[in-house]
Design a protein around this motif. Structure first.
Motif, PDB file in Angstrom:
ATOM      1  N   GLY A   1      -6.280 -44.203  84.809  1.00 49.22           N
ATOM      2  CA  GLY A   1      -7.231 -45.279  85.033  1.00 49.22           C
ATOM      3  C   GLY A   1      -7.032 -46.328  83.955  1.00 49.22           C
ATOM      4  N   LEU A   2      -6.967 -47.595  84.340  1.00 50.15           N
ATOM      5  CA  LEU A   2      -6.713 -48.637  83.350  1.00 50.15           C
ATOM      6  C   LEU A   2      -7.997 -49.331  82.921  1.00 50.15           C
ATOM      7  CD1 LEU A   2      -3.535 -50.275  84.899  1.00 50.15           C
ATOM      8  CD2 LEU A   2      -3.631 -48.689  82.987  1.00 50.15           C
ATOM      9  N   TRP A   3      -8.678 -49.950  83.889  1.00 49.75           N
ATOM     10  CA  TRP A   3      -9.901 -50.672  83.551  1.00 49.75           C
ATOM     11  C   TRP A   3     -10.794 -50.775  84.767  1.00 49.75           C
ATOM     12  CZ3 TRP A   3      -9.478 -54.804  86.833  1.00 49.75           C
ATOM     13  CH2 TRP A   3      -8.183 -55.284  87.100  1.00 49.75           C
ATOM     14  N   GLN A   4     -12.027 -51.127  84.476  1.00 49.49           N
ATOM     15  CA  GLN A   4     -13.020 -51.292  85.522  1.00 49.49           C
ATOM     16  C   GLN A   4     -13.529 -52.714  85.494  1.00 49.49           C
ATOM     17  OE1 GLN A   4     -16.460 -48.837  85.409  1.00 49.49           O
ATOM     18  NE2 GLN A   4     -15.568 -47.328  86.807  1.00 49.49           N
ATOM     19  N   ALA A   5     -13.653 -53.307  86.652  1.00 48.91           N
ATOM     20  CA  ALA A   5     -14.253 -54.639  86.734  1.00 48.91           C
ATOM     21  C   ALA A   5     -15.623 -54.492  87.371  1.00 48.91           C
ATOM     22  CB  ALA A   5     -13.377 -55.566  87.566  1.00 48.91           C
ATOM     23  N   THR A   6     -16.603 -55.120  86.777  1.00 47.75           N
ATOM     24  CA  THR A   6     -17.961 -55.064  87.311  1.00 47.75           C
ATOM     25  C   THR A   6     -18.458 -56.489  87.525  1.00 47.75           C
ATOM     26  OG1 THR A   6     -18.244 -53.211  85.812  1.00 47.75           O
ATOM     27  CG2 THR A   6     -20.209 -53.966  86.958  1.00 47.75           C
TER      28      THR A   6
ATOM     29  N   ARG B   1     -20.305 -63.133  87.782  1.00 45.36           N
ATOM     30  CA  ARG B   1     -19.489 -63.060  86.565  1.00 45.36           C
ATOM     31  C   ARG B   1     -18.813 -61.691  86.496  1.00 45.36           C
ATOM     32  NH1 ARG B   1     -17.425 -66.744  82.927  1.00 45.36           N
ATOM     33  NH2 ARG B   1     -16.727 -65.582  81.112  1.00 45.36           N
ATOM     34  N   LEU B   2     -17.522 -61.687  86.214  1.00 45.83           N
ATOM     35  CA  LEU B   2     -16.805 -60.416  86.121  1.00 45.83           C
ATOM     36  C   LEU B   2     -16.818 -59.910  84.688  1.00 45.83           C
ATOM     37  CD1 LEU B   2     -13.534 -60.834  88.210  1.00 45.83           C
ATOM     38  CD2 LEU B   2     -15.560 -59.504  88.774  1.00 45.83           C
ATOM     39  N   HIS B   3     -16.929 -58.593  84.579  1.00 46.03           N
ATOM     40  CA  HIS B   3     -16.857 -57.973  83.258  1.00 46.03           C
ATOM     41  C   HIS B   3     -15.797 -56.871  83.324  1.00 46.03           C
ATOM     42  CE1 HIS B   3     -18.085 -56.223  79.473  1.00 46.03           C
ATOM     43  NE2 HIS B   3     -18.148 -55.054  80.071  1.00 46.03           N
ATOM     44  N   PHE B   4     -14.899 -56.879  82.349  1.00 45.04           N
ATOM     45  CA  PHE B   4     -13.831 -55.873  82.339  1.00 45.04           C
ATOM     46  C   PHE B   4     -14.054 -54.879  81.210  1.00 45.04           C
ATOM     47  CE2 PHE B   4     -11.982 -59.574  84.379  1.00 45.04           C
ATOM     48  CZ  PHE B   4     -11.366 -59.006  85.492  1.00 45.04           C
ATOM     49  N   GLU B   5     -13.848 -53.622  81.528  1.00 46.76           N
ATOM     50  CA  GLU B   5     -14.088 -52.550  80.570  1.00 46.76           C
ATOM     51  C   GLU B   5     -12.938 -51.555  80.689  1.00 46.76           C
ATOM     52  OE1 GLU B   5     -16.330 -51.077  77.666  1.00 46.76           O
ATOM     53  OE2 GLU B   5     -17.344 -52.540  78.971  1.00 46.76           O
TER      54      GLU B   5
END
Lengths: 276, 379, 156
Positions: free
Chosen positions: B93-98, B104-108
């Motif tokens: 798993g690389l990242w999650q976009a919410t 507004r997108l948030h990357f984690e």
């Protein structure tokens, strides 16, 4: 750029969207924190559309303007179609810029032959901006631009404006046209032998469909331009843009990091191979 | 041998002490075990779990476990697994976009639980493969953080190979059967009618430290000599060999050779060779989103140049035919890899031959292009 | 003012041709001009002339039923318009329309064919100049058929 996690995009807002052609749109994005809007002409960004995925898109704006990132997109795949619908204030994910740029430092002092086909004008436009921003460093500029039909000519007002500049010639040719078209009809490589230029002192930058670049490069060779002075912008499937996913390999080259801009001496021989 | 080159001779009990010492230090110990009629790499805590008395019969498209006449613990060649699946896992798993505040997108980053692995029985070819993946995934501008985390924490107990398989050719790739460097500890299994010992040598400070905790006897010249005999016997029993020639030049000068059509007739484009290959590193990105359309996750999973989508650019695949995909795989593995990373991408482990459903043998393909395949030779 | 002989011999198509040959052919030549929109010839008509453009632009077109004519090549200063005059049964394969005021040299095809038939060396020299035009036309057509800038197929 060597961030600890070069795989993760950062969110940026769409500032402006402009329709260029029936399926081609220009998106202006706010610059990311990572690059602060700086890029080299010829480089590309990975743009992420929520829930769809990431695609590589060349920068098409003025490298001197770092307050926005300009991309020109043709809406053909799931991600690019989605990108083309984004309105100002929408967010996309941004990674980049990646890849090699046009040889603008090496070309200083030389004449430039800029040859574009179709949407291939977009990745070349930052090079043209750079030349105009630093006009005294370059000799004569000839821009050859080929499209399918007069309706497919990108950045039309700009082409007209550039053509009015001193020492800047724009030649447009289309594959076919109706009788209202007063310009040239014919293919780009066929125009090369009609141009007057000094092949020893000319750097050629070519971007367009691979087959158009292949024939153009061989027309340039026939006109006496060295392979090392002919640069093409290659296109291959790119997933990571970091040289790790392996998709964009073309022989020994990772197009994402060794390219996309590559000199013809590295490509000749392989370009004509079927399915290589 | 460097400064850490401490050596000793240990028994089966000593080997158990090694497993225990590694577990005590917090390592997740992984080694060869028998499962689903194959020797695979899996978690290991007891010496008894090792495949004592088993060997394997390998040939093009053929793998079968067989009983040995002795109780050797490492008396087989490599199986379908490689250490790649631990260091460069099939899916990360690389990242999650919410989506926050409507649009507004948030990357984690996705939390990456990288275990501290201790690998037991890393053969010379596999050590060479790990070195190659180190070069590919860690030594460029953008080191892969997921690989690096796993790799830097890993403890490698290497193994001087005592059994060459029917598809092995590490000797002709200069990667084995003897282990040269890049390990923490290296074992050589010394087995005769009365004794069952392991010569153990250290290759790192941590390896030396662990070795010092193991009950063992002093390694004598006789042990070293016996260990040399083991690898020399293995060297003589290689089932395959890669032709000694300038392979990159040979392949790149023959990109339109008729043999590519010939191999395309046999190849199923199934991608098995790339999955079992310990150096193949290609991945693709996968995006999944939840039903509410609020979060999306990007993950990376193994991909193969034999898959149709691999070379997709708008309009279609660059490499549509099996001929072009096989050519891409083999020229990359044996030729362009050298330009890219300074070594061949092949270590001679033979997995691609064994696990090819139709038994395509890359050494034979090279030989055919080289033009020295004798008439009547079986394909 | 230049003589017709000078104009013919200086035209890129005949440039470098043996002066004897050149003089021989001048008897077939005369000056012509076409206003914008005027047709040099239409598809199917007898190919009675070969045109050497001095100044101007000419579009080769094909009439498409139900649509306006489609131009597939434009020709400019120094180009030659028309190949069909040399190939039996000597009928034009497309329309040729002047896009701007076009001044050209019209060479009488019957006269030219006769001179070429009478003197095979002249005929060969003329054919050698015509063939590259034919092959570059063919190459261009191949690229146009590929429709390289066309919209790619949509991803499934």
């Amino acid at each position: 750029m060597n961030s600890p996690d070069a795989w993760m995009p950062e969110p940026v807002r769409v500032l402006r969207r402009k329709q260029e052609l029936e399926t081609t749109w220009t998106l202006e994005l706010e610059p990311g924190q990572a690059s602060k809007g700086a890029f080299a002409p010829g480089q590309f960004n990975m743009l992420y559309v929520f829930g769809v995925g990431e695609i590589p898109i060349s920068l098409s704006g003025d490298p001197g303007q770092t307050d926005r990132l300009v991309h020109t997109v043709r809406a053909v795949g799931p991600a690019s179609r989605q990108l083309a619908t984004l309105r100002p204030m929408a967010t996309v994910g941004l990674r980049g810029p990646f890849g090699t740029g046009w040889p603008l430092a090496a070309a200083e002092g030389s004449d430039l032959l800029i040859i574009a086909g179709g949407l291939g004008l977009a990745p070349l436009r930052p090079a043209i901006y750079h030349v105009l921003n630093n006009r005294e460093r370059y000799g004569r500029v000839v821009l050859l631009y080929g499209t399918r039909s007069p309706d497919d000519i990108l950045f039309r007002e700009q082409l007209d404006a550039w053509n009015r500049l001193p020492d800047f010639d724009v030649h447009i040719t289309v594959d076919h046209a109706g009788s209202d078209w007063i310009g040239k009809v014919g293919v780009v490589p066929a125009l090369v032998p009609t141009l007057a230029f000094d092949p020893e002192d000319t750097v050629a930058m070519v971007c367009g469909p691979e087959i158009m670049m292949r024939f153009t490069a061989s027309a340039l060779r026939d006109a006496g331009v060295d392979d090392q002075s002919i640069y093409l912008s290659m296109e291959r499937n790119m997933k990571c843009a970091l040289g790790h996913c392996g998709h964009c390999q073309f022989g020994s080259t990772f197009v994402c990091k060794d390219g996309p801009v590559l000199s013809f001496d590295r490509l000749r021989g392989l370009l004509s191979l079927k399915e290589f | 041998m460097d400064d850490h080159g401490v050596s000793s001779v240990i028994s089966l009990d000593g080997l158990q002490c090694l497993l225990d010492a590694l577990a005590r230090r917090g390592y997740q110990v992984v080694g060869p075990r028998v499962r689903d009629q194959a020797i695979v790499y899996d978690e290991l805590s007891r010496v008894e779990e090792l495949p004592a008395g088993w060997t394997d019969e390998q040939d093009g498209g053929h793998y079968r476990l067989k009983r040995r006449n002795d109780q050797a613990l490492f008396g087989y060649a490599v199986g379908p697994h490689s250490w790649k699946q631990f260091l460069h896992p099939p899916r990360v798993g690389l990242w999650q976009a919410t989506v926050v505040n409507e649009d507004r997108l948030h990357f984690e980053p996705v939390r990456d639980e990288a275990p501290r692995y201790a690998f037991i029985g890393v053969r010379a070819c596999e050590l060479a493969a790990i070195t190659i993946q180190d070069r590919v995934l860690m030594e460029d501008n953008h080191a892969d953080p997921h690989y690096r985390r796993r790799r830097e924490q890993a403890f490698l107990v290497a193994l001087n190979c005592s059994e060459a398989g029917g598809t092995c050719f590490c000797d002709s790739m200069n990667t084995g059967p003897d282990v040269k460097s890049g390990y923490d500890l290296v074992l050589t299994e010394l087995l005769d009618s009365d004794t069952h010992h392991f010569l153990i040598q250290s290759g790192s400070a941590e390896g030396a430290e662990i070795l010092s905790e193991l009950p063992g006897e002093l390694a004598t010249d006789a042990h070293f000599s016996a260990a040399r005999d083991v690898v020399e016997r293995t060297r003589r029993n290689m089932g395959r060999s890669m032709p000694k020639t300038d392979i990159p030049a040979l392949l790149m000068d023959n990109l339109e050779h008729a043999r590519w059509d010939d191999v395309a007739e046999r190849c199923l484009s199934c991608a098995n060779c790339t999955m079992v290959c310990p150096t193949c590193f290609c991945t693709t990105m996968e995006d999944t989103s939840d039903l509410e359309g609020v979060t999306a996750e990007s993950s990376r999973r193994w991909d193969s140049c034999f898959n149709a989508d691999f070379s997709y650019i708008h309009g279609g695949s660059v490499r549509n035919s099996t001929r072009s995909r096989y050519r891409q795989w083999m020229t990359h593995k044996l030729a362009t890899w050298v330009d890219q990373f300074g070594t061949s991408g092949c270590v001679g482990c033979g997995r691609c031959i064994t696990w090819c459903p139709v038994g395509i043998d890359l050494t034979e393909e090279v030989r055919a292009i080289q033009g020295d395949s004798s008439p009547g030779e079986q394909t | 003012m230049k003589s017709i002989a000078q104009l013919v011999c200086e035209h890129p198509f005949f440039q470098g041709l043996d002066s004897e040959f050149c003089d021989l052919m001048c008897g077939c030549a005369r000056n012509v001009r076409f206003d914008p929109g005027e047709y040099l010839f239409h598809q199917g008509e007898n190919a009675d002339y070969l045109y050497l453009i001095r100044h101007g632009q000419v579009a080769l077109e094909l009439a498409v039923p139900g649509k306006s004519p489609v131009s597939f090549q434009t020709l400019h200063d120094g180009d030659v318009v028309g190949i069909s005059w040399v190939l039996p049964p000597y009928h034009w394969a497309s329309d040729a329309r002047a896009m701007s005021l076009t001044r050209a040299i019209a060479m009488d095809a019957h006269c030219l064919r006769k001179k070429c038939d009478d003197d095979p060396a002249l005929g060969y020299a003329v054919l050698k100049r015509l063939l590259p035009i034919l092959t570059s036309r063919l190459n261009a057509t191949q690229m146009q058929i590929l429709d390289v800038y066309g919209a790619p197929e949509q991803q499934p």
